[in-house]
Design an enzyme around this catalytic site. Structure first.
Site, PDB file in Angstrom:
ATOM      1  N   CYS A 159       0.845  -1.184   0.000  1.00 27.76           N
ATOM      2  CA  CYS A 159       0.000   0.000   0.000  1.00 27.76           C
ATOM      3  C   CYS A 159       0.885   1.240   0.000  1.00 27.76           C
ATOM      4  O   CYS A 159       1.918   1.274   0.681  1.00 27.76           O
ATOM      5  CB  CYS A 159      -0.921   0.014   1.210  1.00 27.76           C
ATOM      6  SG  CYS A 159      -2.052   1.430   1.225  1.00 27.76           S
ATOM      7  N   ASP A 291      -6.378  10.410  -5.361  1.00 25.50           N
ATOM      8  CA  ASP A 291      -5.790   9.425  -4.462  1.00 25.50           C
ATOM      9  C   ASP A 291      -4.392   9.093  -4.966  1.00 25.50           C
ATOM     10  O   ASP A 291      -4.069   9.274  -6.147  1.00 25.50           O
ATOM     11  CB  ASP A 291      -6.660   8.163  -4.416  1.00 25.50           C
ATOM     12  CG  ASP A 291      -6.444   7.352  -3.145  1.00 25.50           C
ATOM     13  OD1 ASP A 291      -5.613   7.747  -2.316  1.00 25.50           O
ATOM     14  OD2 ASP A 291      -7.127   6.319  -2.989  1.00 25.50           O
ATOM     15  N   ASN A 292      -3.550   8.597  -4.066  1.00 20.28           N
ATOM     16  CA  ASN A 292      -2.216   8.119  -4.424  1.00 20.28           C
ATOM     17  C   ASN A 292      -1.384   9.177  -5.131  1.00 20.28           C
ATOM     18  O   ASN A 292      -0.814   8.951  -6.204  1.00 20.28           O
ATOM     19  CB  ASN A 292      -2.324   6.849  -5.287  1.00 20.28           C
ATOM     20  CG  ASN A 292      -2.926   5.699  -4.531  1.00 20.28           C
ATOM     21  OD1 ASN A 292      -2.623   5.491  -3.364  1.00 20.28           O
ATOM     22  ND2 ASN A 292      -3.806   4.945  -5.177  1.00 20.28           N
TER      23      ASN A 292
END
Length: 404
Positions: A159, A291-292
């Protein structure tokens, strides 16, 4: 592929100094794989999964959530409350499994409810391949099993937030606090994604492969993208996986089929895959844009909420994993008793990984807060898979030509 390595280092009880140690040859759990060559039998020991028990009971905590149909292991540590399910195993429990992680202890990052897929629906599960292709097609799960070569690869997924808890103690981010167990390694089986999309004949102007899953979320289905050139490079090992450690994917891990991308953050490996779109630009999916990403240091969380330009800049998207490592032994709050019965040496143990197909080449440990450093020995369990191309779990072990 993108496999995490383990390292060890011994410390003396008297001086807590590190004497020179030769490289270790500990292979962990292993079994023999035979080449099948009648003239010369090749026996190779490779790490295989540890004993595993597939959960069959839905936990009480999940019974009244949208995930009421998903059995889970109660040992997993929940990081975002009851729902959605974002979990990691206790680090010591994870490390004790060895190189290969059983599915029930593999970390999970879910953005919402897990799609419920019945057994009878799996053979006809459809994935569309569309966009900048000569022949848009829809392909079924059954076709993926029957029409394409199957490979089995050891792949470490991580992750993007692994160890973010420590980062948040220094400077608070918008992400929740992962510990050091948001990393897991399994043997994934399925076809190369490049082989599957070639069936639709991508056009020359296609530069990105966009993906969407079946999970229905507040801002649409989860989706993201990677460069098409990465997918077409077999060296990178980007695949569609339908098995994990020889068994069908469980719901939390993408049942019945998912993308698995080695060497990159786990957020690029879309679960419950339903759509592949070839495009000349990155995905415009909400979850790809917001995101990310790692924004410039001077951009505060408040600034990013007021101006979308920071999120729309593809330069800030995270793809390759950064170098990272963590100590697993001694464990957090572990007490080392010093006395006559204390062993002469204590072995420090942990893991390290890198991204971008780059190999971890050195691990050093300090006992004096960084004033001095000593070299640790490194084990590379993934190398053992390079010595055979036998079939495992219905797929050919295809590691011989891959760098990392």
């Amino acid at each position: 592929m993108s496999a995490a390595v383990t390292y060890t280092k011994g410390a003396t009880r008297e001086e807590m100094a590190f004497p020179p140690t030769p490289p270790r040859s500990d292979k962990g759990e292993s079994d023999s794989v035979h080449s099948g060559n009648d003239e010369e039998e090749d026996v190779v020991d490779i790490p295989l999964p540890p004993p595993s028990t597939t959960p069959t009971k839905v936990l009480d905590i999940d019974a009244k959530t949208p995930d009421f149909h998903v059995p889970r292991d109660p040992r997993m540590v929940r990081l975002t409350g009851v729902h959605p399910f974002n979990v990691e195993a206790p680090l010591s429990t994870l490390f004790d499994q060895g190189f290969i992680t059983p599915p029930e202890l593999f970390y999970v990052r879910n953005h919402g409810a897990v799609p419920e897929v019945l057994d009878e629906e799996i053979p006809d599960w459809e994935i569309s391949i569309e966009g900048l292709v000569e022949t848009p097609i829809t392909i079924t799960f059954k076709q993926i099993l029957e029409e394409f070569e199957q490979v089995t690869l050891p792949i470490t997924l991580v992750c993007a937030g692994n160890r973010r808890k420590e980062q948040n103690q220094v400077r608070k981010s918008q992400g929740f606090s992962w510990g050091a167990a948001g990393v897991s390694t399994s043997l994934f089986t399925g076809p190369m994604l490049a082989d599957v999309i070639k069936k639709a004949k991508p056009l020359k102007k296609a530069r990105y492969l966009c993906m969407e899953g079946a999970d229905q979320l507040p801002n649409g289905n989860y989706g993201t993208s990677v460069k098409l050139s990465w997918v077409l490079s077999r060296e990178r090992g980007i695949m569609l996986a339908h098995k994990q450690n020889g068994v069908p994917l469980t719901p939390d891990h993408g049942r019945p089929i998912r993308v698995v991308i080695p060497c990159m953050i786990g957020g690029r490996s879309v679960k419950w895959l339903k759509r592949i779109i070839l495009s000349d630009k990155p995905s415009d999916n909400w979850y790809h844009q917001y995101d990310n990403r790692v924004l410039p240091t001077m951009v505060t969380p408040e600034m990013s909420k007021l101006d979308d330009k920071w999120w729309n800049d593809e330069r800030y998207a995270i793809y390759d994993l950064s170098v990272n490592s963590a100590i697993a032994q001694p464990a957090h709050d572990e007490t080392l008793a010093l006395g006559e019965r204390t062993p002469t040496f204590y072995n420090f143990k942990g893991y390290a990984y890198s991204g971008g197909m780059r190999r971890v080449t050195r691990v050093e440990i300090s006992l004096d807060k960084g004033k001095t450093w000593e070299l640790a020995s490194i084990n590379y369990p993934e190398d053992l898979y390079r010595e055979t191309e036998r079939k495992l779990y219905g797929g050919r072990i295809d590691m011989a030509s891959k760098d990392a």
